[in-house]
Each structure stands twice: as structure tokens, then as C-alpha cells.
Enzyme design. Structure first.
Site, PDB file in Angstrom:
ATOM      1  N   ILE A 150       0.868  -1.172   0.000  1.00  9.48           N
ATOM      2  CA  ILE A 150       0.000   0.000   0.000  1.00  9.48           C
ATOM      3  C   ILE A 150       0.908   1.225   0.000  1.00  9.48           C
ATOM      4  O   ILE A 150       2.041   1.173   0.463  1.00  9.48           O
ATOM      5  CB  ILE A 150      -0.986   0.007   1.187  1.00  9.48           C
ATOM      6  CG1 ILE A 150      -0.272  -0.169   2.528  1.00  9.48           C
ATOM      7  CG2 ILE A 150      -2.031  -1.070   1.018  1.00  9.48           C
ATOM      8  CD1 ILE A 150      -1.223  -0.163   3.722  1.00  9.48           C
ATOM      9  N   ASP A 151       0.409   2.308  -0.561  1.00 10.49           N
ATOM     10  CA  ASP A 151       1.228   3.498  -0.760  1.00 10.49           C
ATOM     11  C   ASP A 151       1.754   4.052   0.566  1.00 10.49           C
ATOM     12  O   ASP A 151       1.156   3.837   1.631  1.00 10.49           O
ATOM     13  CB  ASP A 151       0.428   4.591  -1.475  1.00 10.49           C
ATOM     14  CG  ASP A 151      -0.024   4.164  -2.860  1.00 10.49           C
ATOM     15  OD1 ASP A 151       0.641   3.301  -3.458  1.00 10.49           O
ATOM     16  OD2 ASP A 151      -1.045   4.701  -3.331  1.00 10.49           O
ATOM     17  N   LYS A 152       2.826   4.798   0.473  1.00 10.37           N
ATOM     18  CA  LYS A 152       3.477   5.377   1.644  1.00 10.37           C
ATOM     19  C   LYS A 152       2.484   6.097   2.553  1.00 10.37           C
ATOM     20  O   LYS A 152       2.498   5.913   3.768  1.00 10.37           O
ATOM     21  CB  LYS A 152       4.570   6.352   1.192  1.00 10.37           C
ATOM     22  CG  LYS A 152       5.218   7.142   2.321  1.00 10.37           C
ATOM     23  CD  LYS A 152       6.220   8.147   1.788  1.00 10.37           C
ATOM     24  CE  LYS A 152       6.812   8.999   2.914  1.00 10.37           C
ATOM     25  NZ  LYS A 152       7.775  10.006   2.399  1.00 10.37           N
ATOM     26  N   ARG A 270      -6.841   5.469  -6.347  1.00  7.32           N
ATOM     27  CA  ARG A 270      -6.616   6.905  -6.530  1.00  7.32           C
ATOM     28  C   ARG A 270      -6.805   7.323  -7.981  1.00  7.32           C
ATOM     29  O   ARG A 270      -7.441   8.343  -8.279  1.00  7.32           O
ATOM     30  CB  ARG A 270      -5.213   7.258  -6.041  1.00  7.32           C
ATOM     31  CG  ARG A 270      -5.003   6.976  -4.557  1.00  7.32           C
ATOM     32  CD  ARG A 270      -3.530   6.960  -4.185  1.00  7.32           C
ATOM     33  NE  ARG A 270      -2.907   8.257  -4.394  1.00  7.32           N
ATOM     34  CZ  ARG A 270      -1.599   8.478  -4.315  1.00  7.32           C
ATOM     35  NH1 ARG A 270      -0.771   7.462  -4.046  1.00  7.32           N
ATOM     36  NH2 ARG A 270      -1.115   9.683  -4.494  1.00  7.32           N
TER      37      ARG A 270
END
Length: 348
Positions: A150-152, A270
Site C-alpha cells: 500500500i502506498d506510503k 486513486r
């Protein structure tokens, strides 16, 4: 039977091929190797290529070697090497852990895996420290097996394998799209089937229950390699679904939505929500420069949205089949404080 042999640190796994084996050596080993050896198909393939597999006392390096029922096999496995990634004592919110896997609730700001721009301070560094000697090795190295990311600046649930066997089984589930992943997000506007604008956006449709479905290809942006972009001709197939949980403002200016993935591509939620005009609040890459109306949300709500400095996205639910026990497992993680505060401000 597993026994220790010389040189020290090499385990010799001896077993017999069972009835009606697949004709290829690699497939037969994958079926019959003892479970407690924790060797994945990919690891076995490398061991064959490295000359670590004997059939009837003869080293076999051809994965296509025809093997028969009752053949005696010996697989020599060296002790897992220490990872080049260093351990770091970083606190972790551990949701579940056993000998084969660990589930954590990742905070915002933490990168999952070291990269040239982020050599340390990652989830992998933290897992190597936390798990220590309980990491039996993935691919011959003492490291956690990362099967998804999962993104930062996205928070929430992530599972990592602690053994080679668990890594293979979890990776297979992700590849087959059988893992349940549900996210909570706060977006601009509300993706409603009654909005005629959405009907005209390519790749966007609605399913019963006012469920938004976005189906496109996703790939690297032509000019910005850090971004992903929607395409209908090239890239990787991607499907996202979303439903409205709660709306904010009068007229509606933002919404809490639940999203779930049929596929798992980089930045998928997103990009897909931005494509249909409902980008996530705070998203610095895909959110644009949209402004919210104080008349609709109040000054406090608009100020809270403007101050929110990351994409409002949280991996809230994770479900999969345990790679060893076969048990169906499901985990949930509450919204982080910053998203809860944002929702209160928007709803005030």
C-alpha cells in the site's frame, strides 16, 4: 523426514514420490515435498537448477526430468542467508502473527520496501527486527515475503509471509484475485448513479445497489513516470468498485466511500476515482486543485480538508485463506485519527 548433514547449516530433506506423480520433476516435488520443509515451487525450481536435488542418489538439474512413483528424493537446503536489508527497531501495530505470517496496520508515512530514495525506515526493516529468528527464509534469505503493498501515505492492513511456503501460497491468492481488500476513502463529491455526468465517462458504470464500477487499463503516465494513467488500449486490466457510506455538505461536496478491488494495481483506487471526477481529498498526485465551498461544508470543514496533507485512504479490511492451516481469515482496522477528525469536521 528432515535430517541435518554436513556441512553444518545444510538441511537434507528426504522423501518418496507418491502415487500417480506429475511427470515433471519440478511439479512432482511441488506436490510431494513435506509441508514442514516450507519450500515454495519457485524455491524448489532454483534448488533443482543449483544441483541441490538428487533422485536415487543422482543429481538432477533438469526440471522436466520424468520421475516415477516411489522414487527416492533428497533435497539439500542451505540455511537462509542474512538479508542485506538491516533490521530497525521501529514500532509496529501487529494485528496478527504466527509462525507463517504477520498482519500489521501500517501508519501513514511508512514506505513498505526499501528503494533508492528510501533505503531505511521501511516496513521491511521493521519486520526484520520484529520477527528476528522466526523468519525461516523466503527465497533462501531471512526476510519477510512482501506479496502486496500500500502506498506510503495510505494507512491500513498488510500481510507479509514469514516462510517460503506461506509466501508462495499468499502470492497465488493475490494473483488469483481471491484476497478480500476493502478500503475506506474520503472523496470529492459522491459517486451516485443519479449523476448523469458519470454515465458519460468511459469505463464507468453502475451495478445494483448504487455500486460504482470503474474498469480500465492502467499503466505508466507518458510524461510523468511517478504517476499511473488510465488507458483503454495498453497497460494492465484494473477493476475498482465503490459505494457511498456517508455524504457531507449541502449540496453534497464530499463523501466517505467504501472501495474494493478486483485487481490490485499501483495507485489503482486513486487513479480510478480521479478518472471519474471523484479524486481523494488530500491526494497530492491525483487530487488536483479543487476547492470546497464554505457554504456547503462550513469554514471548519473546508479548513480541515485543505490541511489534510495525504490521500484520505485506509486499507480497512483484509481477508484471505491461511496458507498453512487453510482457515479463512479476516482482519479489520479502525480509521486512523486524522481521517476520523476530517470526517467530523466535514460533518459538522
Amino acid at each position: 523426514m528432515i535430517r541435518w548433514s554436513r556441512p553444518v547449516g545444510v538441511t537434507v530433506i528426504e522423501f518418496e514420490i507418491g502415487p500417480n506423480p506429475p511427470p515433471r520433476l519440478d511439479k512432482a516435488l511441488g506436490r510431494d515435498v513435506p509441508d514442514d520443509a516450507s519450500l515454495s515451487r519457485s524455491r524448489l525450481a532454483k534448488l533443482i537448477a543449483d544441483g541441490a536435488v538428487q533422485v536415487g542418489g543422482v543429481v538432477i538439474t533438469d526440471p522436466r526430468f520424468r520421475i516415477t512413483e516411489g522414487a527416492r528424493v533428497a533435497v539439500s537446503v542451505a540455511a537462509a542467508e542474512e538479508s542485506h536489508i538491516g533490521p530497525e527497531n521501529i514500532p509496529l501495530d501487529v494485528v496478527f502473527e504466527d509462525d507463517d505470517l504477520i498482519v500489521v496496520n501500517k501508519p501513514a508515512g511508512m514506505v513498505v520496501h526499501p528503494a533508492p530514495g528510501t533505503p531505511g525506515g521501511t516496513l521491511v526493516n521493521a519486520l526484520i527486527y520484529h520477527c528476528g529468528d522466526s523468519l525461516s527464509g523466503v527465497g533462501g534469505m531471512k526476510r519477510p515475503g512482501i506479496v502486496h503493498r500500500i502506498d506510503k501515505d495510505t494507512t491500513g492492513l498488510l500481510v507479509a509471509a514469514k516462510s517460503d511456503r506461506a509466501h508462495q501460497h499468499l502470492a497465488d491468492q493475490f494473483a488469483a484475485h481471491t484476497v478480500e481488500r476493502r478500503y475506506l476513502a474520503i472523496c470529492y463529491g459522491a459517486p451516485d448513479a443519479n449523476d448523469p455526468r458519470l454515465r458519460g465517462i468511459k469505463g464507468t458504470s453502475f451495478e445494483p445497489g448504487n455500486i460504482l464500477k470503474v474498469q480500465t487499463f492502467l499503466g505508466r503516465h507518458k510524461t510523468d513516470r511517478q504517476r499511473q494513467a488510465v488507458s483503454f488500449t495498453t497497460g494492465r486490466h484494473a477493476v475498482t468498485r465503490a459505494r457511498i457510506v456517508e455524504t457531507y455538505g449541502s449540496p453534497v461536496s464530499a463523501a466517505l466511500i467504501e472501495c474494493w478491488l478486483e485487481t490490485g494495481r499501483t495507485h489503482q483506487i486513486r487513479v480510478h476515482l480521479a478518472h471519474c471526477g471523484h479524486a481523494l481529498l488530500g491526494d497530492p498526485v491525483y487530487g488536483g486543485r479543487r476547492k470546497l465551498s464554505p457554504k456547503a461544508l462550513g469554514e471548519a470543514g473546508v479548513a480541515a480538508a485543505a490541511a489534510f496533507s495525504r490521500q484520505a485512504l485506509h486499507a480497512a479490511t483484509l481477508g484471505f485463506v491461511h496458507p498453512v492451516s487453510g482457515e479463512q481469515m479476516q482482519f479489520s482496522a479502525d480509521l486512523p485519527a486524522d481521517m476520523s477528525d476530517l470526517m467530523r469536521a466535514l460533518g459538522a
